[in-house]
Design an enzyme around this catalytic site. Sequence first.
Site, mmCIF file in Angstrom:
data_model
loop_
_atom_site.group_PDB
_atom_site.id
_atom_site.type_symbol
_atom_site.label_atom_id
_atom_site.label_comp_id
_atom_site.label_asym_id
_atom_site.label_seq_id
_atom_site.Cartn_x
_atom_site.Cartn_y
_atom_site.Cartn_z
ATOM 1 N N TYR A 1 0.842 -1.200 0.000
ATOM 2 C CA TYR A 1 0.000 0.000 0.000
ATOM 3 C C TYR A 1 0.877 1.250 0.000
ATOM 4 O O TYR A 1 0.698 2.165 -0.820
ATOM 5 C CB TYR A 1 -0.927 -0.015 1.223
ATOM 6 C CG TYR A 1 -1.734 1.249 1.388
ATOM 7 C CD1 TYR A 1 -2.916 1.431 0.689
ATOM 8 C CD2 TYR A 1 -1.306 2.270 2.233
ATOM 9 C CE1 TYR A 1 -3.661 2.600 0.825
ATOM 10 C CE2 TYR A 1 -2.037 3.434 2.382
ATOM 11 C CZ TYR A 1 -3.208 3.591 1.679
ATOM 12 O OH TYR A 1 -3.934 4.751 1.819
ATOM 13 N N LYS B 1 1.183 4.152 -2.961
ATOM 14 C CA LYS B 1 0.840 5.551 -2.686
ATOM 15 C C LYS B 1 2.030 6.466 -2.945
ATOM 16 O O LYS B 1 1.867 7.613 -3.350
ATOM 17 C CB LYS B 1 0.293 5.708 -1.268
ATOM 18 C CG LYS B 1 -1.075 5.052 -1.097
ATOM 19 C CD LYS B 1 -2.085 5.567 -2.115
ATOM 20 C CE LYS B 1 -3.479 5.039 -1.899
ATOM 21 N NZ LYS B 1 -4.468 5.693 -2.768
#
Length: 155
Positions: A57, A61
Amino acid sequence: KMSVAAIDQVLGTNLRGPWILCCEVARRLIAAGRGGNIVNISSVAHYQYTGGAAALYATTKTAVARMTEALAMEWSPYRINVNAIAPGMVTSEMTDGMFARMGGNPAPNLPRKRVFVPAQLDSTLLYLVSPASECVTGAVIRVDDGQSSQVRPKG
């Protein structure tokens, strides 16, 4: 421990989807001969990763933040501003599941004793799509309610 299918899903949602959407919006704006604004969603995980089995994640990002900077440079001649918002912990389906796995709401451990709501990102979004930000492009704006502004001692 993630399956390849789960990895592909995270990459598709967090990186491939925003890339395709940015390119399609820019293509239409360029074809119309007009400028515009694109605002991506990154995360404070781009700035700081503290573990918790969310490395993929955080990586995606960070890629969104870099994509924002790169596309801002590419499309600047067409008067297309590309920026991103990097929210901290905000209430969502994802955080609801995370809170359940953690055993409760982390608000008491946060500087302002709350997890903010998505609507509290609206003012930053409105700024980034308004004439007031016409000279802002390639920015990644952290909106985290002070969650990452201080190092808190353990124990």
